[in-house]
Write an enzyme that holds these catalytic residues in place. Sequence first.
Site, mmCIF file in Angstrom:
data_model
loop_
_atom_site.group_PDB
_atom_site.id
_atom_site.type_symbol
_atom_site.label_atom_id
_atom_site.label_comp_id
_atom_site.label_asym_id
_atom_site.label_seq_id
_atom_site.Cartn_x
_atom_site.Cartn_y
_atom_site.Cartn_z
ATOM 1 N N GLY A 222 -7.247 -2.264 9.225
ATOM 2 C CA GLY A 222 -8.020 -2.554 10.420
ATOM 3 C C GLY A 222 -9.431 -1.989 10.457
ATOM 4 O O GLY A 222 -10.056 -1.953 11.517
ATOM 5 N N HIS B 236 -0.436 -1.229 -4.680
ATOM 6 C CA HIS B 236 -1.694 -0.476 -4.687
ATOM 7 C C HIS B 236 -1.349 0.982 -4.415
ATOM 8 O O HIS B 236 -1.007 1.346 -3.293
ATOM 9 C CB HIS B 236 -2.621 -1.062 -3.598
ATOM 10 C CG HIS B 236 -3.896 -0.310 -3.416
ATOM 11 N ND1 HIS B 236 -4.706 -0.475 -2.302
ATOM 12 C CD2 HIS B 236 -4.538 0.607 -4.195
ATOM 13 C CE1 HIS B 236 -5.759 0.322 -2.414
ATOM 14 N NE2 HIS B 236 -5.682 0.984 -3.543
ATOM 15 N N GLY C 216 -7.000 4.202 3.111
ATOM 16 C CA GLY C 216 -6.174 5.042 3.985
ATOM 17 C C GLY C 216 -5.613 4.326 5.194
ATOM 18 O O GLY C 216 -4.511 4.647 5.639
ATOM 19 N N ASP D 189 0.834 -1.204 0.000
ATOM 20 C CA ASP D 189 0.000 0.000 0.000
ATOM 21 C C ASP D 189 0.869 1.254 0.000
ATOM 22 O O ASP D 189 1.497 1.586 0.993
ATOM 23 C CB ASP D 189 -0.908 0.001 1.233
ATOM 24 C CG ASP D 189 -2.051 -0.987 1.102
ATOM 25 O OD1 ASP D 189 -2.754 -0.938 0.075
ATOM 26 O OD2 ASP D 189 -2.238 -1.805 2.021
ATOM 27 N N GLY E 233 -10.837 -4.898 5.292
ATOM 28 C CA GLY E 233 -11.731 -5.635 6.180
ATOM 29 C C GLY E 233 -11.959 -7.083 5.803
ATOM 30 O O GLY E 233 -12.923 -7.699 6.261
ATOM 31 N N GLY F 14 -4.858 -7.533 5.469
ATOM 32 C CA GLY F 14 -3.769 -6.951 6.245
ATOM 33 C C GLY F 14 -3.776 -7.469 7.660
ATOM 34 O O GLY F 14 -3.031 -8.394 8.015
ATOM 35 N N SER F 15 -4.664 -6.904 8.478
ATOM 36 C CA SER F 15 -4.682 -7.296 9.886
ATOM 37 C C SER F 15 -5.024 -8.768 10.080
ATOM 38 O O SER F 15 -4.516 -9.409 11.007
ATOM 39 C CB SER F 15 -5.641 -6.399 10.670
ATOM 40 O OG SER F 15 -6.798 -6.121 9.917
HETATM 41 C C1 DX5 Z 1 -6.446 0.363 2.998
HETATM 42 C C2 DX5 Z 1 -5.458 -0.510 2.268
HETATM 43 C C3 DX5 Z 1 -5.598 -1.947 2.578
HETATM 44 C C4 DX5 Z 1 -5.341 -2.296 4.024
HETATM 45 C C5 DX5 Z 1 -6.160 -3.487 4.349
HETATM 46 O O1 DX5 Z 1 -6.430 1.634 2.437
HETATM 47 O O2 DX5 Z 1 -5.594 -0.356 0.865
HETATM 48 O O3 DX5 Z 1 -4.764 -2.720 1.725
HETATM 49 O O4 DX5 Z 1 -4.020 -2.605 4.302
HETATM 50 O O5 DX5 Z 1 -6.018 -3.755 5.727
HETATM 51 P P1 DX5 Z 1 -7.098 -4.646 6.482
HETATM 52 O O6 DX5 Z 1 -7.079 -5.994 5.838
HETATM 53 O O7 DX5 Z 1 -6.597 -4.666 7.874
HETATM 54 O O8 DX5 Z 1 -8.416 -3.954 6.329
HETATM 55 ZN ZN ZN Z 2 -4.559 -1.800 -0.473
#
Ligand code: DX5
Ligand code: ZN
Length: 228
Positions: A151, A72, A148, A41, A183, A203-204
């Site tokens: 989590g 991304h 942005g 990211d 999410g 991510g999380s």
């Molecule tokens: C948010 C990012 C995501 C983020 C996802 O702007 O683009 O890639 O890291 O994190 P989780 O999976 O924790 O929502």
């Molecule tokens: Zn992303």
Amino acid sequence: MTRGGSEARAPRIHPSILSADFTDLAAEVGRISSADAVHVDVMDNHFVPNLTLGLPVVERLAQVSPVPLDCHLMVEAPDRWAPAYAEAGASSVTFHAEAASAPVRLARELRRAGARAGLALNPATPVEPWFDLLGEVDMVLVMTVEPGFGGQSFLDVVLPKVRRLRGAISSAGLDVAVQVDGGVSVATIERAAEAGADVFVAGSAVYGAEDAAAAVAELRALAGAAGR
Ligand code: DX5
Ligand code: ZN
């Protein structure tokens, strides 16, 4: 459950290093060697109210990562900044529809530089205006949170858009991946897969787990069963 007219595809899991330890990224990508790619990211503090990392870090990550880089770009002026990420060795480079000036030209430039081209849509951005351009990209990223931050809670309101996008790709007979980002967890991944997503950013849910490889395997299994 089957998707309208299309073959189910093997789900791909892309853990996001936004939730990793930024002081030890080489080890952190090592924890997810069983994933299909690492989601990187890039945030510029303008397109989104957060600042993460940029080209020098991506160049180095490309050298040490055991899996391909899925970049991304949550940045303004991607027409100017995105091609360098392809040249740095990213296997896919995704720019935002809301920020690009000449998306077709940019997608072609990314492909020419050897990367897969991705188009990202914020939750409030409609997908229909892009239907005629789907052949120009390899992936559409449907944000399932406002971009942005990691989590945040998954936005179910975006799922009808995922479904319409998958339907348009199938009816055009195209091979375009549908990525969901934000999410995604064991509680939400089945709904996204059932709607037609086949690439899942987490991510999380992965980096917050004690055993990242087990989290990747569990997400992949749930998505695989739900996407059939
Ligand atoms: C948010 C990012 C995501 C983020 C996802 O702007 O683009 O890639 O890291 O994190 P989780 O999976 O924790 O929502
Ligand atoms: Zn992303």
